[in-house]
Structures are given as structure tokens and as C-alpha cells.
Design a protein around this motif. Structure first.
Motif, PDB file in Angstrom:
ATOM      1  N   GLU A 118       0.852  -1.191   0.000  1.00  0.00           N
ATOM      2  CA  GLU A 118       0.000   0.000   0.000  1.00  0.00           C
ATOM      3  C   GLU A 118       0.886   1.238   0.000  1.00  0.00           C
ATOM      4  OE1 GLU A 118      -2.773   0.182   3.225  1.00  0.00           O
ATOM      5  OE2 GLU A 118      -3.411  -1.876   2.949  1.00  0.00           O
ATOM      6  N   ALA A 119       1.131   1.779  -1.156  1.00  0.00           N
ATOM      7  CA  ALA A 119       2.023   2.941  -1.262  1.00  0.00           C
ATOM      8  C   ALA A 119       1.567   4.103  -0.378  1.00  0.00           C
ATOM      9  CB  ALA A 119       2.135   3.387  -2.710  1.00  0.00           C
ATOM     10  N   ASP A 120       0.261   4.230  -0.170  1.00  0.00           N
ATOM     11  CA  ASP A 120      -0.258   5.338   0.634  1.00  0.00           C
ATOM     12  C   ASP A 120      -0.716   4.874   2.023  1.00  0.00           C
ATOM     13  OD1 ASP A 120      -2.462   3.869  -0.107  1.00  0.00           O
ATOM     14  OD2 ASP A 120      -3.724   5.625  -0.437  1.00  0.00           O
ATOM     15  N   TRP A 121      -0.118   3.793   2.513  1.00  0.00           N
ATOM     16  CA  TRP A 121      -0.627   3.200   3.748  1.00  0.00           C
ATOM     17  C   TRP A 121      -0.619   4.189   4.913  1.00  0.00           C
ATOM     18  CZ3 TRP A 121       1.207   1.169   8.561  1.00  0.00           C
ATOM     19  CH2 TRP A 121       2.520   1.532   8.876  1.00  0.00           C
ATOM     20  N   HIS A 122       0.375   5.037   4.986  1.00  0.00           N
ATOM     21  CA  HIS A 122       0.451   5.955   6.118  1.00  0.00           C
ATOM     22  C   HIS A 122      -0.624   7.037   6.034  1.00  0.00           C
ATOM     23  CE1 HIS A 122       1.934   7.532   9.686  1.00  0.00           C
ATOM     24  NE2 HIS A 122       3.056   8.074   9.309  1.00  0.00           N
ATOM     25  N   GLU A 123      -0.870   7.541   4.827  1.00  0.00           N
ATOM     26  CA  GLU A 123      -1.896   8.561   4.662  1.00  0.00           C
ATOM     27  C   GLU A 123      -3.289   7.962   4.843  1.00  0.00           C
ATOM     28  OE1 GLU A 123       0.636   8.289   2.259  1.00  0.00           O
ATOM     29  OE2 GLU A 123       1.757   9.896   3.206  1.00  0.00           O
ATOM     30  N   ALA A 124      -3.467   6.720   4.364  1.00  0.00           N
ATOM     31  CA  ALA A 124      -4.775   6.070   4.442  1.00  0.00           C
ATOM     32  C   ALA A 124      -5.050   5.497   5.834  1.00  0.00           C
ATOM     33  CB  ALA A 124      -4.865   4.953   3.396  1.00  0.00           C
ATOM     34  N   MET A 125      -4.027   5.440   6.659  1.00  0.00           N
ATOM     35  CA  MET A 125      -4.164   4.855   7.991  1.00  0.00           C
ATOM     36  C   MET A 125      -5.018   5.763   8.878  1.00  0.00           C
ATOM     37  SD  MET A 125      -1.044   3.941  10.615  1.00  0.00           S
ATOM     38  CE  MET A 125      -0.045   3.201   9.366  1.00  0.00           C
ATOM     39  N   PRO A 126      -6.015   5.183   9.570  1.00  0.00           N
ATOM     40  CA  PRO A 126      -6.816   5.996  10.491  1.00  0.00           C
ATOM     41  C   PRO A 126      -5.922   6.642  11.553  1.00  0.00           C
ATOM     42  CG  PRO A 126      -7.739   3.774  10.251  1.00  0.00           C
ATOM     43  CD  PRO A 126      -6.417   3.791   9.542  1.00  0.00           C
ATOM     44  N   GLY A 127      -6.365   7.772  12.070  1.00  0.00           N
ATOM     45  CA  GLY A 127      -5.587   8.521  13.061  1.00  0.00           C
ATOM     46  C   GLY A 127      -5.141   7.693  14.249  1.00  0.00           C
ATOM     47  N   THR A 128      -6.016   6.780  14.733  1.00  0.00           N
ATOM     48  CA  THR A 128      -5.635   5.959  15.885  1.00  0.00           C
ATOM     49  C   THR A 128      -4.487   5.020  15.532  1.00  0.00           C
ATOM     50  OG1 THR A 128      -7.402   4.415  15.320  1.00  0.00           O
ATOM     51  CG2 THR A 128      -7.856   6.003  17.068  1.00  0.00           C
ATOM     52  N   GLU A 129      -4.502   4.462  14.314  1.00  0.00           N
ATOM     53  CA  GLU A 129      -3.395   3.587  13.896  1.00  0.00           C
ATOM     54  C   GLU A 129      -2.107   4.381  13.743  1.00  0.00           C
ATOM     55  OE1 GLU A 129      -3.633   0.522  10.790  1.00  0.00           O
ATOM     56  OE2 GLU A 129      -5.804   0.645  11.007  1.00  0.00           O
ATOM     57  N   GLN A 130      -2.201   5.589  13.172  1.00  0.00           N
ATOM     58  CA  GLN A 130      -1.009   6.428  13.034  1.00  0.00           C
ATOM     59  C   GLN A 130      -0.431   6.741  14.404  1.00  0.00           C
ATOM     60  OE1 GLN A 130      -1.493   9.993  10.757  1.00  0.00           O
ATOM     61  NE2 GLN A 130      -1.996   8.893   8.878  1.00  0.00           N
ATOM     62  N   SER A 131      -1.305   7.106  15.331  1.00  0.00           N
ATOM     63  CA  SER A 131      -0.853   7.422  16.684  1.00  0.00           C
ATOM     64  C   SER A 131      -0.213   6.209  17.326  1.00  0.00           C
ATOM     65  CB  SER A 131      -2.019   7.892  17.549  1.00  0.00           C
ATOM     66  OG  SER A 131      -2.543   9.084  17.039  1.00  0.00           O
ATOM     67  N   PHE A 132      -0.844   5.041  17.167  1.00  0.00           N
ATOM     68  CA  PHE A 132      -0.271   3.845  17.780  1.00  0.00           C
ATOM     69  C   PHE A 132       1.075   3.508  17.153  1.00  0.00           C
ATOM     70  CE2 PHE A 132       0.642  -0.610  18.287  1.00  0.00           C
ATOM     71  CZ  PHE A 132       0.601  -0.684  19.663  1.00  0.00           C
ATOM     72  N   ASN A 133       1.207   3.665  15.850  1.00  0.00           N
ATOM     73  CA  ASN A 133       2.473   3.383  15.187  1.00  0.00           C
ATOM     74  C   ASN A 133       3.573   4.287  15.734  1.00  0.00           C
ATOM     75  OD1 ASN A 133       3.857   1.784  13.207  1.00  0.00           O
ATOM     76  ND2 ASN A 133       4.046   3.638  11.990  1.00  0.00           N
ATOM     77  N   LYS A 134       3.260   5.563  15.941  1.00  0.00           N
ATOM     78  CA  LYS A 134       4.237   6.487  16.517  1.00  0.00           C
ATOM     79  C   LYS A 134       4.568   6.087  17.960  1.00  0.00           C
ATOM     80  CE  LYS A 134       2.877  10.442  13.681  1.00  0.00           C
ATOM     81  NZ  LYS A 134       3.939  10.480  12.747  1.00  0.00           N
ATOM     82  N   ILE A 135       3.560   5.653  18.705  1.00  0.00           N
ATOM     83  CA  ILE A 135       3.792   5.204  20.081  1.00  0.00           C
ATOM     84  C   ILE A 135       4.691   3.968  20.084  1.00  0.00           C
ATOM     85  CG2 ILE A 135       2.659   4.153  22.102  1.00  0.00           C
ATOM     86  CD1 ILE A 135       0.265   6.073  21.488  1.00  0.00           C
ATOM     87  N   TYR A 136       4.428   3.021  19.178  1.00  0.00           N
ATOM     88  CA  TYR A 136       5.230   1.804  19.080  1.00  0.00           C
ATOM     89  C   TYR A 136       6.702   2.154  18.852  1.00  0.00           C
ATOM     90  CZ  TYR A 136       7.066  -2.609  17.287  1.00  0.00           C
ATOM     91  OH  TYR A 136       7.824  -3.724  17.090  1.00  0.00           O
ATOM     92  N   VAL A 137       6.959   3.001  17.865  1.00  0.00           N
ATOM     93  CA  VAL A 137       8.339   3.396  17.552  1.00  0.00           C
ATOM     94  C   VAL A 137       8.963   4.079  18.770  1.00  0.00           C
ATOM     95  CG1 VAL A 137       9.753   4.941  16.123  1.00  0.00           C
ATOM     96  CG2 VAL A 137       7.959   3.554  15.065  1.00  0.00           C
ATOM     97  N   SER A 138       8.222   4.966  19.406  1.00  0.00           N
ATOM     98  CA  SER A 138       8.738   5.684  20.580  1.00  0.00           C
ATOM     99  C   SER A 138       9.024   4.742  21.733  1.00  0.00           C
ATOM    100  CB  SER A 138       7.748   6.755  21.026  1.00  0.00           C
ATOM    101  OG  SER A 138       7.556   7.692  20.001  1.00  0.00           O
ATOM    102  N   VAL A 139       8.151   3.760  21.965  1.00  0.00           N
ATOM    103  CA  VAL A 139       8.352   2.800  23.057  1.00  0.00           C
ATOM    104  C   VAL A 139       9.626   1.990  22.826  1.00  0.00           C
ATOM    105  CG1 VAL A 139       7.451   0.646  24.079  1.00  0.00           C
ATOM    106  CG2 VAL A 139       5.958   2.627  23.814  1.00  0.00           C
ATOM    107  N   VAL A 140       9.816   1.497  21.604  1.00  0.00           N
ATOM    108  CA  VAL A 140      11.020   0.702  21.313  1.00  0.00           C
ATOM    109  C   VAL A 140      12.266   1.548  21.512  1.00  0.00           C
ATOM    110  CG1 VAL A 140      12.297  -0.524  19.495  1.00  0.00           C
ATOM    111  CG2 VAL A 140       9.834  -0.907  19.768  1.00  0.00           C
TER     112      VAL A 140
END
Length: 191
Positions: A118-140
Motif C-alpha cells: 500500500e504505497a499510501d498506507w500511512h496517509e490512508a491509515m486511520p488517526g488511531t493507527e497512526q498514533s499507535f504506530n508512533k507510540i510503538y516506535v517511541s516505546v522501542v
């Protein structure tokens, strides 16, 4: 008020920052030695540079209209390289269960597969998923930094309670992440 696109060498800075994380992750894994305060200090400094580069690459690319497919791929590869190094470091030094490390590394592969499908996966990702992805990266990244600082301040094996807490945090993050990424991966494969 928009910024004019960067030109010359400046236009490559976001990609350089993203690409920096790939060899930096390998160096981090290769030189970390809890018995050496010098190596631990170098790893603390390197982990700070990794976090700063991860924060700045996308921010600069968006601010100066430098977003590109190459930058998108390099950012994802940089993130994956850092995460895999962190998980392998944690397993090597008895902080992370090997099965959980496998699950976390496989999660990294699934995320990258979705990014490629999905070339646009980040843009198409719902806000909660984007937030969780950022949290995941930050936690690691935060767990890496905490471990390096813990080792610099208190040399020796990690206390059992600390190991359990790290494993519980990463297990929780992994499980929630799988709940988000697996359905997306399946949808991408069926599209």
C-alpha cells in the motif's frame, strides 16, 4: 505560510537522516558491551542520534516538500533496522524472551510488507493507527535508551523485575500492533 522546497544538498538531508539509521543500528548492535562504560556511552549517544534522525527526517521532508518514494522506503528500512537491532540486543543480554523477539521481528516484516503493498498506507491509515504506530516506535526507542542508561549507571545484569516489565510492555505493544497490522496485511494481499 509554506516553505520553498530545498535545493542542492539540502534536498537530500531527510533521506540521509533516514539512511543513517541503517548502519547506526548495526553499529549499535555490534559495539554494545555492557562491560564497557566507553562502549555503553557511545551507544547512548548513538541512540540519541537515532531518535533525533527519526524525528527530523519526515518533519523536514514535509516542511520543505521533499517527500519521495525513496525517502518513504529509507524511513521504513531505518525504523526496521533499529527495531531489529534493539530486539537482538535485548535477547543477547537476557532482557527479552527469544520467542517474543521473533514475534516482534515478524511484526516488523508485516509492517514493511504493508508499506510496500500500500504505497499510501500511512496517509490512508486511520488517526488511531497512526498514533499507535508512533507510540510503538517511541516505546522501542525509549526502552533502548532506558536500557543503555541503566547499564551506564548500574553495571551488571538487568534485575528480574526490570526484565519482566520490559517483556510485558513489548508483549502488550506487539499484541495490539498485530491486531492492527494483520487485518491490514490480509486486505492488502487480497486487493
Amino acid at each position: 505560510m509554506g516553505h520553498a522546497p530545498a535545493t542542492g544538498m539540502l534536498q537530500h538531508i531527510p533521506n540521509i537522516l533516514s539512511a543513517f539509521r541503517i548502519p547506526a543500528a548495526l553499529v549499535l548492535f555490534a559495539i554494545y558491551d555492557p562491560g564497557s562504560s566507553t562502549r555503553t556511552s557511545i551507544c547512548v549517544a548513538l541512540s540519541v542520534l537515532i531518535m533525533v534522525s527519526d524525528f527530523l527526517d519526515g518533519k523536514l521532508a514535509r516542511k520543505y516538500s521533499l517527500e519521495s518514494k525513496v525517502g518513504y522506503v529509507l524511513d521504513g528500512l531505518g525504523d526496521r533496522a533499529v527495531h531489529v537491532s534493539v530486539f537482538l540486543l535485548f535477547v543477547t543480554y537476557g532482557i527479552l524472551n527469544a520467542m517474543l523477539a521473533w514475534a516482534l521481528i515478524f511484526r516488523e516484516m508485516c509492517v514493511y510488507a504493508v508499506r510496500l503493498l500500500e504505497a499510501d498506507w500511512h496517509e490512508a491509515m486511520p488517526g488511531t493507527e497512526q498514533s499507535f504506530n508512533k507510540i510503538y516506535v517511541s516505546v522501542v526507542q525509549l526502552l533502548l535508551f532506558v536500557e543503555l542508561v541503566r547499564e551506564a549507571v548500574i553495571s551488571g545484569p538487568a534485575p528480574t523485575t526490570y526484565v519482566v516489565i520490559v517483556n510485558i510492555i513489548l508483549l502488550g505493544v506487539a499484541m495490539f500492533s498485530y491486531l492492527l497490522i494483520i487485518p491490514r496485511f490480509v486486505r492488502s494481499c487480497m486487493a
